[in-house]
Design a protein around this motif. Sequence first.
Motif, PDB file in Angstrom:
ATOM      1  N   ALA A   1       0.836  -1.192   0.000  1.00  0.00           N
ATOM      2  CA  ALA A   1       0.000   0.000   0.000  1.00  0.00           C
ATOM      3  C   ALA A   1       0.874   1.246   0.000  1.00  0.00           C
ATOM      4  CB  ALA A   1      -0.912   0.005   1.233  1.00  0.00           C
ATOM      5  N   THR A   2       0.305   2.348  -0.484  1.00  0.00           N
ATOM      6  CA  THR A   2       0.969   3.645  -0.394  1.00  0.00           C
ATOM      7  C   THR A   2       0.301   4.455   0.726  1.00  0.00           C
ATOM      8  OG1 THR A   2      -0.476   4.422  -2.167  1.00  0.00           O
ATOM      9  CG2 THR A   2       1.718   3.672  -2.786  1.00  0.00           C
ATOM     10  N   GLY A   3       0.425   5.756   0.695  1.00  0.00           N
ATOM     11  CA  GLY A   3      -0.082   6.578   1.781  1.00  0.00           C
ATOM     12  C   GLY A   3       0.927   6.687   2.900  1.00  0.00           C
ATOM     13  N   SER A   4       0.580   7.421   3.936  1.00  0.00           N
ATOM     14  CA  SER A   4       1.528   7.672   5.024  1.00  0.00           C
ATOM     15  C   SER A   4       1.646   6.503   5.995  1.00  0.00           C
ATOM     16  CB  SER A   4       1.115   8.939   5.782  1.00  0.00           C
ATOM     17  OG  SER A   4      -0.212   8.832   6.268  1.00  0.00           O
ATOM     18  N   SER A   5       0.597   5.698   6.142  1.00  0.00           N
ATOM     19  CA  SER A   5       0.585   4.662   7.188  1.00  0.00           C
ATOM     20  C   SER A   5       1.711   3.641   7.067  1.00  0.00           C
ATOM     21  CB  SER A   5      -0.771   3.948   7.206  1.00  0.00           C
ATOM     22  OG  SER A   5      -1.805   4.841   7.567  1.00  0.00           O
ATOM     23  N   PRO A   6       2.039   3.139   5.872  1.00  0.00           N
ATOM     24  CA  PRO A   6       3.073   2.086   5.792  1.00  0.00           C
ATOM     25  C   PRO A   6       4.514   2.591   5.745  1.00  0.00           C
ATOM     26  CG  PRO A   6       1.539   2.013   3.911  1.00  0.00           C
ATOM     27  CD  PRO A   6       1.399   3.324   4.565  1.00  0.00           C
ATOM     28  N   LEU A   7       4.740   3.903   5.680  1.00  0.00           N
ATOM     29  CA  LEU A   7       6.075   4.406   5.388  1.00  0.00           C
ATOM     30  C   LEU A   7       7.107   3.974   6.421  1.00  0.00           C
ATOM     31  CD1 LEU A   7       5.381   8.010   4.037  1.00  0.00           C
ATOM     32  CD2 LEU A   7       5.741   5.877   2.763  1.00  0.00           C
ATOM     33  N   ALA A   8       6.741   4.031   7.704  1.00  0.00           N
ATOM     34  CA  ALA A   8       7.694   3.619   8.738  1.00  0.00           C
ATOM     35  C   ALA A   8       8.011   2.131   8.623  1.00  0.00           C
ATOM     36  CB  ALA A   8       7.144   3.944  10.127  1.00  0.00           C
ATOM     37  N   VAL A   9       7.030   1.337   8.202  1.00  0.00           N
ATOM     38  CA  VAL A   9       7.253  -0.100   8.017  1.00  0.00           C
ATOM     39  C   VAL A   9       8.245  -0.321   6.878  1.00  0.00           C
ATOM     40  CG1 VAL A   9       6.178  -2.322   7.483  1.00  0.00           C
ATOM     41  CG2 VAL A   9       4.958  -0.641   8.891  1.00  0.00           C
ATOM     42  N   TYR A  10       8.077   0.411   5.781  1.00  0.00           N
ATOM     43  CA  TYR A  10       9.011   0.274   4.664  1.00  0.00           C
ATOM     44  C   TYR A  10      10.423   0.706   5.071  1.00  0.00           C
ATOM     45  CZ  TYR A  10       4.776  -0.267   1.816  1.00  0.00           C
ATOM     46  OH  TYR A  10       3.573  -0.694   1.291  1.00  0.00           O
ATOM     47  N   ASP A  11      10.514   1.766   5.864  1.00  0.00           N
ATOM     48  CA  ASP A  11      11.823   2.190   6.362  1.00  0.00           C
ATOM     49  C   ASP A  11      12.484   1.077   7.180  1.00  0.00           C
ATOM     50  OD1 ASP A  11      11.631   4.693   5.205  1.00  0.00           O
ATOM     51  OD2 ASP A  11      10.985   5.706   7.040  1.00  0.00           O
ATOM     52  N   GLU A  12      11.696   0.437   8.033  1.00  0.00           N
ATOM     53  CA  GLU A  12      12.243  -0.620   8.882  1.00  0.00           C
ATOM     54  C   GLU A  12      12.636  -1.841   8.060  1.00  0.00           C
ATOM     55  OE1 GLU A  12      13.442  -2.938  12.192  1.00  0.00           O
ATOM     56  OE2 GLU A  12      13.382  -0.791  11.744  1.00  0.00           O
ATOM     57  N   LEU A  13      11.842  -2.191   7.071  1.00  0.00           N
ATOM     58  CA  LEU A  13      12.193  -3.319   6.209  1.00  0.00           C
ATOM     59  C   LEU A  13      13.457  -3.024   5.421  1.00  0.00           C
ATOM     60  CD1 LEU A  13       8.656  -4.327   4.921  1.00  0.00           C
ATOM     61  CD2 LEU A  13      10.117  -5.678   6.437  1.00  0.00           C
ATOM     62  N   ALA A  14      13.601  -1.797   4.942  1.00  0.00           N
ATOM     63  CA  ALA A  14      14.823  -1.426   4.224  1.00  0.00           C
ATOM     64  C   ALA A  14      16.031  -1.496   5.158  1.00  0.00           C
ATOM     65  CB  ALA A  14      14.675  -0.028   3.636  1.00  0.00           C
ATOM     66  N   ARG A  15      15.849  -1.088   6.411  1.00  0.00           N
ATOM     67  CA  ARG A  15      16.953  -1.182   7.376  1.00  0.00           C
ATOM     68  C   ARG A  15      17.336  -2.630   7.619  1.00  0.00           C
ATOM     69  NH1 ARG A  15      18.277  -2.658  12.098  1.00  0.00           N
ATOM     70  NH2 ARG A  15      16.190  -3.437  12.588  1.00  0.00           N
ATOM     71  N   ARG A  16      16.330  -3.500   7.788  1.00  0.00           N
ATOM     72  CA  ARG A  16      16.629  -4.917   8.025  1.00  0.00           C
ATOM     73  C   ARG A  16      17.305  -5.546   6.810  1.00  0.00           C
ATOM     74  NH1 ARG A  16      11.617  -7.322  11.754  1.00  0.00           N
ATOM     75  NH2 ARG A  16      11.435  -5.457  13.077  1.00  0.00           N
ATOM     76  N   HIS A  17      16.934  -5.108   5.620  1.00  0.00           N
ATOM     77  CA  HIS A  17      17.622  -5.591   4.414  1.00  0.00           C
ATOM     78  C   HIS A  17      19.074  -5.132   4.417  1.00  0.00           C
ATOM     79  CE1 HIS A  17      18.665  -6.294   0.242  1.00  0.00           C
ATOM     80  NE2 HIS A  17      18.917  -5.007   0.100  1.00  0.00           N
ATOM     81  N   ARG A  18      19.277  -3.869   4.702  1.00  0.00           N
ATOM     82  CA  ARG A  18      20.618  -3.273   4.635  1.00  0.00           C
ATOM     83  C   ARG A  18      21.537  -3.782   5.737  1.00  0.00           C
ATOM     84  NH1 ARG A  18      18.812   1.308   5.118  1.00  0.00           N
ATOM     85  NH2 ARG A  18      19.280   1.728   7.304  1.00  0.00           N
ATOM     86  N   GLU A  19      21.004  -3.891   6.957  1.00  0.00           N
ATOM     87  CA  GLU A  19      21.848  -4.182   8.116  1.00  0.00           C
ATOM     88  C   GLU A  19      21.803  -5.644   8.563  1.00  0.00           C
ATOM     89  OE1 GLU A  19      20.874  -1.483  11.250  1.00  0.00           O
ATOM     90  OE2 GLU A  19      21.109   0.312   9.992  1.00  0.00           O
ATOM     91  N   GLU A  20      20.725  -6.355   8.217  1.00  0.00           N
ATOM     92  CA  GLU A  20      20.558  -7.708   8.735  1.00  0.00           C
ATOM     93  C   GLU A  20      20.419  -8.753   7.637  1.00  0.00           C
ATOM     94  OE1 GLU A  20      17.275  -7.527  11.451  1.00  0.00           O
ATOM     95  OE2 GLU A  20      18.126  -5.821  12.562  1.00  0.00           O
ATOM     96  N   GLY A  21      20.533  -8.344   6.394  1.00  0.00           N
ATOM     97  CA  GLY A  21      20.512  -9.296   5.297  1.00  0.00           C
ATOM     98  C   GLY A  21      19.147  -9.823   4.919  1.00  0.00           C
TER      99      GLY A  21
END
Length: 260
Positions: A34-54
């Motif tokens: 989904a787009t909109g403001s609600s999922p943005l923090a979740v996407y940020d966290e998933l990107a962090r887990r991809h970058r830092e935790e593989g």
Amino acid sequence: MEVVIASTDVLTGLAAGAVEALLRSGRPVVLGLATGSSPLAVYDELARRHREEGLSFAAARGFTLDEYVGLPADHPERYRTVIEKEIAGRVDFQPGAVRGPDGLAADIPAECSSYEEAIRHSGGIDLQILGIGTDGHIGFNEPGSSFASRTRIKTLTEQTRRDNARFFDGDLESVPRHCLTQGLGTIMDARHVVLLASGTAKAEAVHHLVEGPVSALWPGTILQHHPHVTVLVDPAAASRLQLADYYRETYAAKPAWQGL
């Protein structure tokens, strides 16, 4: 329907954790984005887990929830562009693994039918991330939408266009009047729905979603009939819930093995 009332940071971790559990399951995964403001923090966290935790998305596919009709392909608020910026381009989805309905298609009904077929061919959506509008819409299924609806063109209400004008520099006239959206029936086919809402502006919609009668006037209420829905709300969005204390007690006593 499970209701979790917590701080935004906690809710973000729970939603991202549900996605991570699927991605680490060892099987192909299909995500509804989904787009909109609600999922943005979740996407940020998933990107962090991809970058830092593989955390890898290489075996996953994604389908976006909706798209504006008529926005140029290079418009920054085109939802395919937004999804690319916020999550798809920040992780390791394979090329072409994330698809959205084409709001520039010459044959809109054929495009909607093709999109439905693509979701079916993928095996269906394992986890659908959702927000909710102030009028109770999910996706762009505005009040009055059929509970059996599939991907189709919809006319946006004035309220939705006002709510979304913030993404168009406050210019209401720049907000498209039409969109393509997964239907309520399409959303209900997802095996797990995770809906996030925060802020007092969403409190009335959350109240109807969780505790109101199932009604086309509040489209999100159809989720009361879904076998696996998780509603993640902060205290402000939960402020109209009559059973808020019970939801807190239930989550505090939840067996650890159940997961989200």
